[in-house]
Design a protein around this motif. Structure first.
Motif, PDB file in Angstrom:
ATOM      1  N   ARG A   1       1.120  -0.842   0.343  1.00 57.32           N
ATOM      2  CA  ARG A   1      -0.183  -0.476   0.244  1.00 57.32           C
ATOM      3  C   ARG A   1       0.649   1.205  -0.198  1.00 57.32           C
ATOM      4  O   ARG A   1       2.244   1.030   0.390  1.00 57.32           O
ATOM      5  CB  ARG A   1      -1.271  -0.313   1.072  1.00 57.32           C
ATOM      6  CG  ARG A   1      -0.118   0.120   2.387  1.00 57.32           C
ATOM      7  CD  ARG A   1      -1.578   0.055   3.731  1.00 57.32           C
ATOM      8  NE  ARG A   1      -0.545   0.161   4.911  1.00 57.32           N
ATOM      9  CZ  ARG A   1      -0.537   1.216   5.561  1.00 57.32           C
ATOM     10  NH1 ARG A   1      -0.831   2.351   5.112  1.00 57.32           N
ATOM     11  NH2 ARG A   1      -0.029   1.880   6.762  1.00 57.32           N
ATOM     12  N   ALA A   2       0.300   2.674  -0.254  1.00 59.05           N
ATOM     13  CA  ALA A   2       1.029   3.575  -0.548  1.00 59.05           C
ATOM     14  C   ALA A   2       0.829   4.071   0.798  1.00 59.05           C
ATOM     15  O   ALA A   2      -0.705   4.850   0.669  1.00 59.05           O
ATOM     16  CB  ALA A   2       1.673   4.016  -1.931  1.00 59.05           C
ATOM     17  N   VAL A   3       1.332   4.934   0.923  1.00 61.50           N
ATOM     18  CA  VAL A   3       0.925   6.390   2.048  1.00 61.50           C
ATOM     19  C   VAL A   3       2.456   7.792   1.644  1.00 61.50           C
ATOM     20  O   VAL A   3       2.907   7.689   0.653  1.00 61.50           O
ATOM     21  CB  VAL A   3       1.471   5.832   3.569  1.00 61.50           C
ATOM     22  CG1 VAL A   3       0.871   4.904   3.607  1.00 61.50           C
ATOM     23  CG2 VAL A   3       3.372   5.437   3.849  1.00 61.50           C
ATOM     24  N   HIS A   4       1.423   9.074   2.177  1.00 62.79           N
ATOM     25  CA  HIS A   4       2.170  10.052   1.074  1.00 62.79           C
ATOM     26  C   HIS A   4       3.373   9.845   1.968  1.00 62.79           C
ATOM     27  O   HIS A   4       3.328   9.420   3.410  1.00 62.79           O
ATOM     28  CB  HIS A   4       1.056  11.726   2.135  1.00 62.79           C
ATOM     29  CG  HIS A   4       1.965  12.002   1.756  1.00 62.79           C
ATOM     30  ND1 HIS A   4       2.741  13.464   2.086  1.00 62.79           N
ATOM     31  CD2 HIS A   4       1.735  13.369   0.419  1.00 62.79           C
ATOM     32  CE1 HIS A   4       3.372  14.349   1.091  1.00 62.79           C
ATOM     33  NE2 HIS A   4       2.477  14.386   0.535  1.00 62.79           N
ATOM     34  N   PHE A   5       4.093  10.434   1.932  1.00 64.18           N
ATOM     35  CA  PHE A   5       5.808  10.776   2.216  1.00 64.18           C
ATOM     36  C   PHE A   5       5.445  10.965   3.447  1.00 64.18           C
ATOM     37  O   PHE A   5       6.075  10.448   4.752  1.00 64.18           O
ATOM     38  CB  PHE A   5       6.507  11.737   1.382  1.00 64.18           C
ATOM     39  CG  PHE A   5       7.936  11.761   1.952  1.00 64.18           C
ATOM     40  CD1 PHE A   5       8.973  10.075   2.256  1.00 64.18           C
ATOM     41  CD2 PHE A   5       8.080  13.080   2.660  1.00 64.18           C
ATOM     42  CE1 PHE A   5      10.110  11.107   2.478  1.00 64.18           C
ATOM     43  CE2 PHE A   5       9.706  13.303   3.279  1.00 64.18           C
ATOM     44  CZ  PHE A   5      10.344  12.365   3.541  1.00 64.18           C
ATOM     45  N   GLN A   6       5.346  12.324   3.710  1.00 67.32           N
ATOM     46  CA  GLN A   6       4.762  12.379   5.632  1.00 67.32           C
ATOM     47  C   GLN A   6       4.552  11.634   6.497  1.00 67.32           C
ATOM     48  O   GLN A   6       4.492  11.437   6.757  1.00 67.32           O
ATOM     49  CB  GLN A   6       4.725  14.390   5.129  1.00 67.32           C
ATOM     50  CG  GLN A   6       4.535  14.818   4.511  1.00 67.32           C
ATOM     51  CD  GLN A   6       6.150  15.257   5.266  1.00 67.32           C
ATOM     52  OE1 GLN A   6       6.032  15.540   6.346  1.00 67.32           O
ATOM     53  NE2 GLN A   6       6.973  16.728   4.218  1.00 67.32           N
ATOM     54  N   GLU A   7       3.385  10.832   6.043  1.00 63.31           N
ATOM     55  CA  GLU A   7       2.478   9.949   6.356  1.00 63.31           C
ATOM     56  C   GLU A   7       3.955   9.018   7.326  1.00 63.31           C
ATOM     57  O   GLU A   7       3.756   8.796   7.884  1.00 63.31           O
ATOM     58  CB  GLU A   7       1.490   9.492   5.965  1.00 63.31           C
ATOM     59  CG  GLU A   7       0.950   8.166   7.214  1.00 63.31           C
ATOM     60  CD  GLU A   7      -0.557   8.010   6.732  1.00 63.31           C
ATOM     61  OE1 GLU A   7      -1.143   8.218   5.218  1.00 63.31           O
ATOM     62  OE2 GLU A   7      -1.062   6.991   7.461  1.00 63.31           O
ATOM     63  N   TRP A   8       4.590   8.817   6.395  1.00 57.68           N
ATOM     64  CA  TRP A   8       5.567   7.764   6.590  1.00 57.68           C
ATOM     65  C   TRP A   8       6.791   8.335   7.806  1.00 57.68           C
ATOM     66  O   TRP A   8       7.227   7.828   8.678  1.00 57.68           O
ATOM     67  CB  TRP A   8       6.852   7.320   5.269  1.00 57.68           C
ATOM     68  CG  TRP A   8       7.081   5.857   4.984  1.00 57.68           C
ATOM     69  CD1 TRP A   8       7.454   4.739   5.556  1.00 57.68           C
ATOM     70  CD2 TRP A   8       8.867   6.676   4.933  1.00 57.68           C
ATOM     71  NE1 TRP A   8       8.610   3.864   5.497  1.00 57.68           N
ATOM     72  CE2 TRP A   8       9.367   5.313   5.434  1.00 57.68           C
ATOM     73  CE3 TRP A   8       9.198   7.461   4.313  1.00 57.68           C
ATOM     74  CZ2 TRP A   8      10.380   5.799   4.920  1.00 57.68           C
ATOM     75  CZ3 TRP A   8      10.816   7.278   4.382  1.00 57.68           C
ATOM     76  CH2 TRP A   8      11.825   6.344   4.106  1.00 57.68           C
ATOM     77  N   TRP A   9       7.060   8.935   7.063  1.00 59.54           N
ATOM     78  CA  TRP A   9       8.220  10.055   7.770  1.00 59.54           C
ATOM     79  C   TRP A   9       8.126  10.699   8.949  1.00 59.54           C
ATOM     80  O   TRP A   9       8.247  10.223   9.921  1.00 59.54           O
ATOM     81  CB  TRP A   9       8.678  12.019   6.900  1.00 59.54           C
ATOM     82  CG  TRP A   9       9.781  11.963   6.581  1.00 59.54           C
ATOM     83  CD1 TRP A   9       9.362  12.856   8.346  1.00 59.54           C
ATOM     84  CD2 TRP A   9      11.196  11.814   6.902  1.00 59.54           C
ATOM     85  NE1 TRP A   9      11.264  12.923   7.791  1.00 59.54           N
ATOM     86  CE2 TRP A   9      12.235  12.694   7.165  1.00 59.54           C
ATOM     87  CE3 TRP A   9      11.198  10.940   5.791  1.00 59.54           C
ATOM     88  CZ2 TRP A   9      13.381  12.616   7.528  1.00 59.54           C
ATOM     89  CZ3 TRP A   9      13.294  11.226   5.866  1.00 59.54           C
ATOM     90  CH2 TRP A   9      13.798  11.900   6.190  1.00 59.54           C
ATOM     91  N   VAL A  10       7.132  11.079   8.999  1.00 56.95           N
ATOM     92  CA  VAL A  10       6.457  11.829  10.690  1.00 56.95           C
ATOM     93  C   VAL A  10       5.729  10.629  11.367  1.00 56.95           C
ATOM     94  O   VAL A  10       5.875  10.749  12.298  1.00 56.95           O
ATOM     95  CB  VAL A  10       5.124  12.980   9.892  1.00 56.95           C
ATOM     96  CG1 VAL A  10       5.180  13.727  11.458  1.00 56.95           C
ATOM     97  CG2 VAL A  10       6.449  14.021   9.395  1.00 56.95           C
ATOM     98  N   ARG A  11       4.717  10.047  10.893  1.00 57.54           N
ATOM     99  CA  ARG A  11       3.772   9.303  11.468  1.00 57.54           C
ATOM    100  C   ARG A  11       4.376   7.765  11.957  1.00 57.54           C
ATOM    101  O   ARG A  11       4.680   7.574  13.096  1.00 57.54           O
ATOM    102  CB  ARG A  11       2.051   9.423  10.618  1.00 57.54           C
ATOM    103  CG  ARG A  11       1.176   8.198  11.882  1.00 57.54           C
ATOM    104  CD  ARG A  11      -0.311   8.291  11.670  1.00 57.54           C
ATOM    105  NE  ARG A  11       0.229   6.785  10.041  1.00 57.54           N
ATOM    106  CZ  ARG A  11       0.031   5.388  10.580  1.00 57.54           C
ATOM    107  NH1 ARG A  11      -0.548   5.177  11.961  1.00 57.54           N
ATOM    108  NH2 ARG A  11       0.324   5.544   9.439  1.00 57.54           N
ATOM    109  N   MET A  12       4.654   7.586  11.047  1.00 59.52           N
ATOM    110  CA  MET A  12       5.463   6.046  11.489  1.00 59.52           C
ATOM    111  C   MET A  12       6.814   6.165  11.419  1.00 59.52           C
ATOM    112  O   MET A  12       7.874   5.357  11.643  1.00 59.52           O
ATOM    113  CB  MET A  12       5.487   5.243   9.771  1.00 59.52           C
ATOM    114  CG  MET A  12       4.063   5.317   8.777  1.00 59.52           C
ATOM    115  SD  MET A  12       4.386   4.005   7.511  1.00 59.52           S
ATOM    116  CE  MET A  12       2.276   4.067   7.583  1.00 59.52           C
ATOM    117  N   GLN A  13       7.309   7.340  11.377  1.00 54.55           N
ATOM    118  CA  GLN A  13       9.243   7.372  11.807  1.00 54.55           C
ATOM    119  C   GLN A  13      10.447   6.796  11.017  1.00 54.55           C
ATOM    120  O   GLN A  13      10.994   6.534  10.887  1.00 54.55           O
ATOM    121  CB  GLN A  13       9.390   7.256  13.051  1.00 54.55           C
ATOM    122  CG  GLN A  13       8.841   8.591  14.374  1.00 54.55           C
ATOM    123  CD  GLN A  13       9.567  10.054  14.401  1.00 54.55           C
ATOM    124  OE1 GLN A  13      10.779   9.969  14.668  1.00 54.55           O
ATOM    125  NE2 GLN A  13       8.642  10.796  13.492  1.00 54.55           N
ATOM    126  N   ALA A  14       9.760   6.280   9.624  1.00 55.69           N
ATOM    127  CA  ALA A  14      10.315   5.428   8.747  1.00 55.69           C
ATOM    128  C   ALA A  14      10.726   3.958   8.946  1.00 55.69           C
ATOM    129  O   ALA A  14      11.605   3.431   8.341  1.00 55.69           O
ATOM    130  CB  ALA A  14      11.074   6.183   8.338  1.00 55.69           C
TER     131      ALA A  14
END
Lengths: 327, 327
Positions: free
Chosen positions: B158-171
């Motif tokens: 699945r794809a998420v917005h970069f910010q969701e991956w970077w900020v919410r998931m902390q990569a």
């Protein structure tokens, strides 16, 4: 009992909060209240949709209003507005607080997502606990309308948005007339006409008779619904001793060529008004020949100093309506 | 001297602030700086256009940044975000302060009025005093692009917005790949290609080589301009001892199948890079056979502890470029 009220901003909201307080103390409930809110002075500021009267109703009935000024949020801060000023964004004359911005941001987001103003208003009302109070808040229409004020300065006419005249100019420049762009083709929002037709009681709070109640009355079908409803229609005079308690109702009445008297305001509603609650100071003027013609007039002190006073006035209006129902 | 720099957010902004500090102390000025800012991780939140890297550059160079976190505003409050949460608006994982909201509101308003992102960014930059510092800040493109991150969870992609991956998931969830929607047809913003072609020196700050510099390099024409410019192109390694100082550069490199070494990062730029400034800890690894091929490598401590350190590093990169010009 199903109560329907037309309402503008501060005066309407305080009256209706008083009404809810009054109803909660009555034994003949439960009562439900449907509010048809004026959206004629809505404005888009900084790209965000602002509905001043709807917001004042939400904040007042939801317990979030700035009590002193009667509109806007309690415990407000102004960081966003300061930034907008630093960026040179205009206008600067419409003060928006940070909490208030939150409302405008979500409203604009939801509208942009395709929801109607009715749907957005219902979602906002949930946060403010209106359904739990038996209150349904409807915007008068889902169609954006804008009230412009035609001014004459140095012999030239120009039009400004109603809010610019009301807030920035404090209604000090005489209005030649009001032009409500889009109002004549603004379909009543879902539920508005039925709420009037199927009501047991219809109340007109002491809102501005020209730019609040008057605008709602201009929505196609609203005036006919008021004429046709079986419910008694009872209004509360917005004037005390011929003067508005707050706002600039006198400047608005003057613009449409109507005297600033409680009898003249009742005259604006004469085709559907059944009961008219006036201040003691105006009782005598209502007894002049030809003013009442089948209109039941009662008098009591109408100054809404606090919640208790507002509840007493709302109770007076409600009892006047109940009396008309029994007749 | 005309200096042009590609830049992402925190690391790029701190480096460039250091560069300006360094340049102000030199006697061979005046120098002008054109920054080509990454807009690949821009996002629309609550209907407002947010440009995280552009904002970090504005706030850092304009003296308004939260020094501790490196992004967002100093002395920030969070009244708006609290309201959005109370209304149930999402997402909640991207923290926006009230002052920051001011930027997003004016940007969105001006964009909606028909101005390009370049024009809007120039207006924002005026408030932050960039022109007085000889700085021109250009977004890499005026076309909205969005970086999506493809994740694999429980065998499903699945794809998420970069910010969701970077900020919410902390990569923390491994990225399978990055998809930058619209990048291949995103025309470089006015001035971007000329700023590279006509530069005297081109610098690559220690920004993320994949999701910051790498995205700017993906704008059609940028890579060709870098290959073709007569100016020396000098980069500063974003890794110290093979690890990113901040952010998740290693997770990004891993997603594109590149080792997390300063030599491998230089390899991403090998078609246009003339000079490469690395940390002392990585100097030895750059001397391995085949890594440099005409690339001039210098080493110094690269940890930007404060403005003075950042200025020293920027000065090192600038001097390395001047040396390449003389050769």
């Amino acid at each position: 009992m199903r109560i329907t009220a037309l309402a503008g901003g501060v005066g309407g909201a305080r009256f209706l909060r008083g009404l809810l307080h009054h109803l909660s103390g009555r034994s003949d409930g439960p009562h439900t209240l449907t509010i048809i809110g004026n959206t004629g002075d809505d404005i888009t500021l900084f790209g965000l949709r602002v509905c001043p009267d709807i917001d004042t109703l939400l904040y007042t009935l939801g317990g979030g209003v700035h009590e002193g000024q009667g509109w806007g949020r309690a415990d407000e801060t102004f960081a966003v507005q300061g930034e907008l000023k630093a960026y040179g964004a205009s206008p600067q004359w419409f003060g928006l607080g940070d909490r208030d911005f939150g409302t405008h941001i979500v409203r604009s987001q939801w509208l942009a997502q395709g929801h109607t103003l009715s749907e957005v208003t219902a979602r906002l009302a949930q946060r403010w606990g209106l359904p739990e109070q038996g209150v349904t808040l409807l915007p008068m229409t889902d169609v954006p309308v804008e009230t412009h004020v035609v001014l004459e300065e140095d012999g030239e006419q120009r039009a400004v948005h109603f809010q610019e005249w009301w807030v920035r100019m404090q209604a000090a420049v005489p209005a030649q007339r009001f032009v409500v762009a889009g109002l004549d083709r603004a379909a009543a929002a879902p539920g508005v006409l039925d709420a009037i037709r199927n009501a047991d009681v219809v109340l007109l709070p002491p809102s501005n008779p020209v730019v609040s109640i008057g605008i709602v009355l201009g929505v196609p079908g609203v005036r006919d619904a008021l004429r046709g409803t079986a419910a008694p229609v009872v209004g509360v005079s917005p004037l005390i001793g011929g003067a508005p308690v707050r706002g600039h109702a006198d400047a608005c009445l003057s613009a449409i060529g109507v005297e600033s008297t409680t009898a003249a305001v009742a005259g604006l509603y004469s085709d559907f008004l059944d009961g008219w609650l006036v201040d003691d100071a105006d009782a005598a003027s209502m007894q002049a020949p030809g003013t009442s013609r089948g209109l039941r007039v009662e008098a009591m002190p109408l100054l809404m100093r606090d919640l208790e006073h507002a509840a007493r006035i709302a109770g007076g209006a409600f009892d006047l309506a109940l009396g008309l129902r029994r007749d």
